[in-house]
Design a protein around this motif. Structure first.
Motif, PDB file in Angstrom:
ATOM      1  N   GLU A  44       0.804  -1.228   0.000  1.00  0.00           N
ATOM      2  CA  GLU A  44       0.000   0.000   0.000  1.00  0.00           C
ATOM      3  C   GLU A  44       0.835   1.275   0.000  1.00  0.00           C
ATOM      4  O   GLU A  44       0.334   2.351  -0.348  1.00  0.00           O
ATOM      5  CB  GLU A  44      -0.931   0.007   1.210  1.00  0.00           C
ATOM      6  CG  GLU A  44      -0.220  -0.102   2.540  1.00  0.00           C
ATOM      7  CD  GLU A  44      -1.187  -0.184   3.713  1.00  0.00           C
ATOM      8  OE1 GLU A  44      -0.722  -0.086   4.858  1.00  0.00           O
ATOM      9  OE2 GLU A  44      -2.401  -0.330   3.469  1.00  0.00           O
ATOM     10  N   HIS A  67      -6.686  -1.306 -11.985  1.00  0.00           N
ATOM     11  CA  HIS A  67      -7.633  -1.057 -10.888  1.00  0.00           C
ATOM     12  C   HIS A  67      -6.880  -0.309  -9.799  1.00  0.00           C
ATOM     13  O   HIS A  67      -5.862  -0.787  -9.290  1.00  0.00           O
ATOM     14  CB  HIS A  67      -8.195  -2.361 -10.337  1.00  0.00           C
ATOM     15  CG  HIS A  67      -8.990  -2.185  -9.084  1.00  0.00           C
ATOM     16  ND1 HIS A  67     -10.183  -1.495  -9.074  1.00  0.00           N
ATOM     17  CD2 HIS A  67      -8.756  -2.592  -7.795  1.00  0.00           C
ATOM     18  CE1 HIS A  67     -10.665  -1.484  -7.828  1.00  0.00           C
ATOM     19  NE2 HIS A  67      -9.815  -2.135  -7.043  1.00  0.00           N
ATOM     20  N   ASP A  68      -7.391   0.860  -9.434  1.00  0.00           N
ATOM     21  CA  ASP A  68      -6.711   1.727  -8.461  1.00  0.00           C
ATOM     22  C   ASP A  68      -5.269   1.942  -8.925  1.00  0.00           C
ATOM     23  O   ASP A  68      -5.064   2.452 -10.013  1.00  0.00           O
ATOM     24  CB  ASP A  68      -6.780   1.127  -7.054  1.00  0.00           C
ATOM     25  CG  ASP A  68      -8.202   1.161  -6.487  1.00  0.00           C
ATOM     26  OD1 ASP A  68      -9.014   1.980  -6.982  1.00  0.00           O
ATOM     27  OD2 ASP A  68      -8.495   0.378  -5.572  1.00  0.00           O
ATOM     28  N   ASN A  69      -4.285   1.515  -8.127  1.00  0.00           N
ATOM     29  CA  ASN A  69      -2.879   1.740  -8.514  1.00  0.00           C
ATOM     30  C   ASN A  69      -2.220   0.472  -9.064  1.00  0.00           C
ATOM     31  O   ASN A  69      -0.994   0.397  -9.174  1.00  0.00           O
ATOM     32  CB  ASN A  69      -2.077   2.255  -7.325  1.00  0.00           C
ATOM     33  CG  ASN A  69      -1.885   1.187  -6.257  1.00  0.00           C
ATOM     34  OD1 ASN A  69      -2.741   0.320  -6.086  1.00  0.00           O
ATOM     35  ND2 ASN A  69      -0.778   1.261  -5.522  1.00  0.00           N
TER      36      ASN A  69
END
Length: 383
Positions: free
Chosen positions: A127, A258-260
């Motif tokens: 993350e 998707h997202d990062n």
């Protein structure tokens, strides 16, 4: 920018090298589950078109990469024991382990942190990274975890394959078709080093079962295939390296990111080896993703959108060609009645992307043969 790359194959390593070259201050970490020297293939083939992209992206790397390649400018289709030569088909071949070694060294030279024996398959554990590149292959665990977002689709084809090596040197890329009492066997063979060739065997599932290969051991399968292709191997053995039978899986994804997290290489889209373009497409993807992230440094979603826009059409086009190529191989038993020249011509036209005029321009001598055979058939038909 902090970038995590999951998978140390050609796509992941090449992207990491390019990105680190362009942005030396970026922190780029590659997580690879295997040892540095682990590889389960034999050779890799590049066309001259594929190599032109690599040269344009990084000429210094291109020179190192191709320094020890085996090259040829023609291929052969062997049908009924007759080899039909197809000129002006340029190929450059290397071992998969050498391909990875050159990429690994390039990553070390540029300061990429490659961590081997590191099993990372959950983007949630990364993350603190700005970008996570899932380059973990055709059976991508990252893609599986995020399947609801990527919406992958799988087209598992019917034919069976086994990867072998051999010390018989096939200088041209050779496609060999052998009829047996049980059915048709196909070999995709090419020299990739001074001492070895790849020898990929393909067979339809019904023939595979009739020959008892569905219950054979790895060594029994190898020995059986040696007998089928004894004339072509000329006394040289087939060699195994986890040479288990498998079926080709064509992978595509409705969404590329998707997202990062973004998919790359075979995790994103597989191109069947009958076109010889899988590694090429993976490395072209790497070039495009590097370019997109370099342009949109402060906007990762925009970078991913630009990457997809730049590669989507080519991806769809190649996958369509791959399916047509697979269809041809899977129905080859209906074409075995053709004479060798007509058979080779049918093969070259199998995807619908190569016209008669294209072949005339590329190889006029071959088209003269094709037209002479057609004229003879026409004369016989009118007798």
């Amino acid at each position: 920018m902090k970038i995590a790359v999951i998978g140390g194959g050609p796509a992941g390593l090449y992207f990491s090298m390019l990105m680190k070259q362009r942005h030396p201050s970026d922190e780029i970490v590659v997580f690879e589950r295997n040892d540095a020297g682990a590889t389960y293939g034999w050779g890799v083939v590049f066309s001259d078109v594929a190599l032109s992209f690599l040269k344009e992206a990084d000429e210094a790397f291109f020179r190192r990469f191709t320094a020890h390649h085996e090259r040829c400018d023609y291929m052969e289709i062997v049908h009924r024991g007759v080899a039909v030569r197809l000129s002006n088909n340029h190929f450059s071949r290397t071992s998969r382990i050498d391909l990875l070694s050159v990429l690994q060294q390039a990553c070390r030279d540029t300061g990429v942190d490659v961590r081997y024996n590191s099993c990372m398959n959950d983007p949630a554990a990364l993350e603190d990274y700005d970008v996570v590149v899932a380059a973990d292959g055709v059976n991508s665990e990252v893609r599986t975890r995020l399947a609801e977002h990527f919406q992958p689709s799988f087209d598992e084809r019917r034919n069976k394959f086994a990867w072998y090596g051999t010390t018989r040197l096939f200088h041209p890329v050779s496609l060999i078709f052998r009829e047996t009492p049980q059915g048709v066997f196909i070999a995709h063979a090419y020299q990739y080093s001074k001492t070895h060739s790849t020898f990929l065997v393909e067979v339809d599932p019904e023939t595979w079962q009739r020959c008892g290969l569905d219950t054979a051991t790895e060594n029994e399968s190898r020995a059986f295939c040696e007998q089928v292709f004894a004339e072509d191997l000329q006394g040289e053995p087939l060699l195994t390296n986890r040479s288990q039978w498998f079926q080709a899986k064509v992978v595509s994804n409705a969404r590329w990111s998707h997202d990062n997290v973004v998919l790359l290489g075979d995790a994103l889209r597989s191109v069947h080896f009958s076109l010889g373009s899988g590694t090429r497409m993976a490395m072209q993807d790497a070039i495009a993703l590097c370019e997109a992230l370099s342009i949109h440094r402060a906007d990762v979603p925009a970078a991913f959108a630009a990457f997809e826009a730049s590669r989507k059409e080519a991806s769809n086009r190649f996958q369509d060609a791959a399916r047509k190529s697979l269809d041809w191989y899977e129905s080859v038993d209906t074409r075995m009645n053709l004479d060798p020249v007509s058979f080779a011509y049918d093969y070259m036209r199998r995807t619908g992307r190569v016209s008669h005029d294209d072949l005339r321009e590329r190889d006029p001598a071959f088209i003269e043969q094709v037209e002479a055979v057609a004229a003879t058939k026409s004369q016989i038909a009118h007798i």
